[in-house]
Write a protein that holds these residues in place. Structure first.
Motif, PDB file in Angstrom:
ATOM      1  N   ALA A  80      30.832   7.195   3.536  1.00 42.65           N
ATOM      2  CA  ALA A  80      31.873   7.395   3.565  1.00 42.65           C
ATOM      3  C   ALA A  80      33.084   7.323   4.544  1.00 42.65           C
ATOM      4  O   ALA A  80      33.774   6.362   4.836  1.00 42.65           O
ATOM      5  CB  ALA A  80      32.339   7.607   2.252  1.00 42.65           C
ATOM      6  N   LYS A  81      32.671   8.556   5.385  1.00 39.34           N
ATOM      7  CA  LYS A  81      33.853   8.271   7.139  1.00 39.34           C
ATOM      8  C   LYS A  81      32.897   7.221   8.066  1.00 39.34           C
ATOM      9  O   LYS A  81      34.882   7.322   8.573  1.00 39.34           O
ATOM     10  CB  LYS A  81      33.337   9.589   7.542  1.00 39.34           C
ATOM     11  N   ALA A  82      32.315   6.555   8.193  1.00 36.79           N
ATOM     12  CA  ALA A  82      32.221   5.175   8.702  1.00 36.79           C
ATOM     13  C   ALA A  82      32.971   4.847   8.084  1.00 36.79           C
ATOM     14  O   ALA A  82      33.600   3.854   9.013  1.00 36.79           O
ATOM     15  CB  ALA A  82      30.674   5.134   8.897  1.00 36.79           C
ATOM     16  N   TRP A  83      32.615   4.020   6.547  1.00 37.55           N
ATOM     17  CA  TRP A  83      33.496   2.883   6.300  1.00 37.55           C
ATOM     18  C   TRP A  83      34.836   3.243   6.830  1.00 37.55           C
ATOM     19  O   TRP A  83      36.063   1.866   6.874  1.00 37.55           O
ATOM     20  CB  TRP A  83      33.258   2.367   4.781  1.00 37.55           C
ATOM     21  N   LEU A  84      35.474   4.474   6.547  1.00 44.20           N
ATOM     22  CA  LEU A  84      36.927   4.419   5.945  1.00 44.20           C
ATOM     23  C   LEU A  84      36.890   4.334   7.858  1.00 44.20           C
ATOM     24  O   LEU A  84      38.178   3.853   8.241  1.00 44.20           O
ATOM     25  CB  LEU A  84      37.265   6.148   6.404  1.00 44.20           C
ATOM     26  N   GLY A  88      40.135   2.194  10.106  1.00 48.63           N
ATOM     27  CA  GLY A  88      40.899   3.097  11.001  1.00 48.63           C
ATOM     28  C   GLY A  88      41.899   3.659  10.032  1.00 48.63           C
ATOM     29  O   GLY A  88      43.048   4.301   9.822  1.00 48.63           O
ATOM     30  N   TYR A  89      41.104   4.050   8.602  1.00 48.99           N
ATOM     31  CA  TYR A  89      42.089   4.463   7.388  1.00 48.99           C
ATOM     32  C   TYR A  89      42.254   6.136   7.421  1.00 48.99           C
ATOM     33  O   TYR A  89      41.120   6.389   7.955  1.00 48.99           O
ATOM     34  CB  TYR A  89      41.315   4.260   5.816  1.00 48.99           C
ATOM     35  N   GLY A  90      42.932   6.682   8.021  1.00 55.43           N
ATOM     36  CA  GLY A  90      43.431   8.508   7.656  1.00 55.43           C
ATOM     37  C   GLY A  90      42.749   8.408   6.291  1.00 55.43           C
ATOM     38  O   GLY A  90      42.552   8.103   5.210  1.00 55.43           O
TER      39      GLY A  90
END
Length: 119
Positions: A80-84, A88-90
Protein backbone atom coordinates in the motif's frame (compact mmCIF):
# COMPACT_ATOMS: atom_id res chain seq x y z
CA UNK A 1 -0.37 -28.89 6.95
CA UNK A 2 -3.15 -26.90 5.32
CA UNK A 3 -2.95 -23.50 3.70
CA UNK A 4 -4.55 -20.64 5.59
CA UNK A 5 -6.23 -17.70 3.88
CA UNK A 6 -5.83 -14.21 5.31
CA UNK A 7 -7.83 -11.08 4.56
CA UNK A 8 -5.93 -7.89 5.28
CA UNK A 9 -7.40 -4.40 5.27
CA UNK A 10 -5.09 -1.37 5.21
CA UNK A 11 -6.82 1.95 5.91
CA UNK A 12 -5.56 5.48 5.81
CA UNK A 13 -6.21 9.06 4.81
CA UNK A 14 -4.79 10.93 1.84
CA UNK A 15 -2.77 13.90 3.08
CA UNK A 16 -1.46 17.03 1.39
CA UNK A 17 -2.81 16.25 -2.07
CA UNK A 18 -2.19 18.79 -4.80
CA UNK A 19 -5.04 19.96 -7.01
CA UNK A 20 -3.63 17.77 -9.80
CA UNK A 21 -3.49 14.68 -7.59
CA UNK A 22 -7.02 15.27 -6.37
CA UNK A 23 -8.21 15.66 -9.98
CA UNK A 24 -6.44 12.41 -10.95
CA UNK A 25 -8.10 10.54 -8.09
CA UNK A 26 -11.48 11.97 -9.04
CA UNK A 27 -10.94 10.95 -12.67
CA UNK A 28 -10.17 7.35 -11.62
CA UNK A 29 -12.84 7.18 -8.90
CA UNK A 30 -15.13 4.82 -10.84
CA UNK A 31 -12.35 2.20 -10.96
CA UNK A 32 -11.94 2.45 -7.18
CA UNK A 33 -15.59 2.43 -6.15
CA UNK A 34 -16.51 0.36 -3.10
CA UNK A 35 -18.79 -1.75 -5.30
CA UNK A 36 -15.62 -3.09 -6.95
CA UNK A 37 -14.04 -3.96 -3.61
CA UNK A 38 -12.47 -7.40 -3.41
CA UNK A 39 -9.72 -9.10 -1.44
CA UNK A 40 -7.00 -9.87 -4.01
CA UNK A 41 -3.32 -10.84 -3.76
CA UNK A 42 -2.23 -7.61 -5.49
CA UNK A 43 -4.64 -5.49 -3.43
CA UNK A 44 -7.77 -3.56 -4.32
CA UNK A 45 -8.00 0.14 -3.57
CA UNK A 46 -11.29 1.87 -2.83
CA UNK A 47 -11.99 5.51 -2.00
CA UNK A 48 -14.55 8.26 -2.45
CA UNK A 49 -12.36 11.36 -2.59
CA UNK A 50 -15.39 13.57 -3.32
CA UNK A 51 -16.90 12.62 0.06
CA UNK A 52 -13.81 12.23 2.29
CA UNK A 53 -10.07 11.70 1.93
CA UNK A 54 -10.05 8.15 3.34
CA UNK A 55 -8.92 5.07 1.40
CA UNK A 56 -8.96 1.31 1.93
CA UNK A 57 -6.73 -1.37 0.40
CA UNK A 58 -7.95 -4.97 0.59
CA UNK A 59 -5.46 -7.82 0.26
CA UNK A 60 -5.73 -11.60 0.22
CA UNK A 61 -2.75 -13.67 1.31
CA UNK A 62 -2.00 -17.23 2.32
CA UNK A 63 0.27 -18.89 4.81
CA UNK A 64 1.00 -22.27 6.36
CA UNK A 65 0.88 -21.25 10.01
CA UNK A 66 -1.12 -18.85 12.14
CA UNK A 67 1.96 -16.66 12.67
CA UNK A 68 2.24 -16.05 8.91
CA UNK A 69 -0.53 -13.48 9.24
CA UNK A 70 1.97 -11.03 10.76
CA UNK A 71 4.29 -11.21 7.75
CA UNK A 72 1.33 -11.00 5.36
CA UNK A 73 0.09 -7.88 7.15
CA UNK A 74 3.51 -6.22 6.95
CA UNK A 75 3.72 -7.07 3.25
CA UNK A 76 0.25 -5.61 2.63
CA UNK A 77 1.20 -2.37 4.38
CA UNK A 78 4.42 -2.11 2.36
CA UNK A 79 2.52 -2.72 -0.89
CA UNK A 80 0.00 0.00 0.00
CA UNK A 81 2.80 2.44 0.90
CA UNK A 82 4.61 1.65 -2.34
CA UNK A 83 1.48 2.23 -4.44
CA UNK A 84 0.86 5.58 -2.76
CA UNK A 85 4.54 6.56 -2.92
CA UNK A 86 4.90 5.73 -6.62
CA UNK A 87 2.12 8.20 -7.34
CA UNK A 88 3.37 10.83 -4.90
CA UNK A 89 0.25 10.64 -2.74
CA UNK A 90 0.79 11.74 0.83
CA UNK A 91 -1.00 9.76 3.53
CA UNK A 92 -1.43 9.53 7.28
CA UNK A 93 -3.09 7.38 9.93
CA UNK A 94 -2.19 4.11 8.20
CA UNK A 95 -3.53 1.13 10.14
CA UNK A 96 -4.18 -2.51 9.34
CA UNK A 97 -6.46 -5.30 10.41
CA UNK A 98 -6.12 -8.94 9.44
CA UNK A 99 -8.36 -11.95 9.68
CA UNK A 100 -7.43 -15.62 9.43
CA UNK A 101 -10.41 -17.18 7.68
CA UNK A 102 -9.60 -20.53 9.31
CA UNK A 103 -10.57 -18.92 12.62
CA UNK A 104 -13.56 -16.92 11.36
CA UNK A 105 -16.89 -17.86 12.90
CA UNK A 106 -19.24 -19.82 10.70
CA UNK A 107 -22.29 -18.06 9.29
CA UNK A 108 -25.80 -19.44 9.65
CA UNK A 109 -25.71 -21.30 6.31
CA UNK A 110 -22.26 -22.71 7.01
CA UNK A 111 -23.37 -24.02 10.43
CA UNK A 112 -26.43 -25.62 8.84
CA UNK A 113 -24.29 -27.27 6.15
CA UNK A 114 -21.82 -28.52 8.74
CA UNK A 115 -24.62 -30.10 10.79
CA UNK A 116 -26.08 -31.71 7.67
CA UNK A 117 -22.68 -33.25 6.90
CA UNK A 118 -22.28 -34.58 10.45
CA UNK A 119 -19.67 -32.08 11.68
Amino acid sequence: MSTRTFRITVRGVFDGLTDEQRAALLADAAQHDVLRAAFTPEGTLTYDIAARPAFVFRFAATGEEEEDILEATEQAEETAKAWLGERGYGFKNLRSTAEDLAQAPLGKRQRRAARANGF
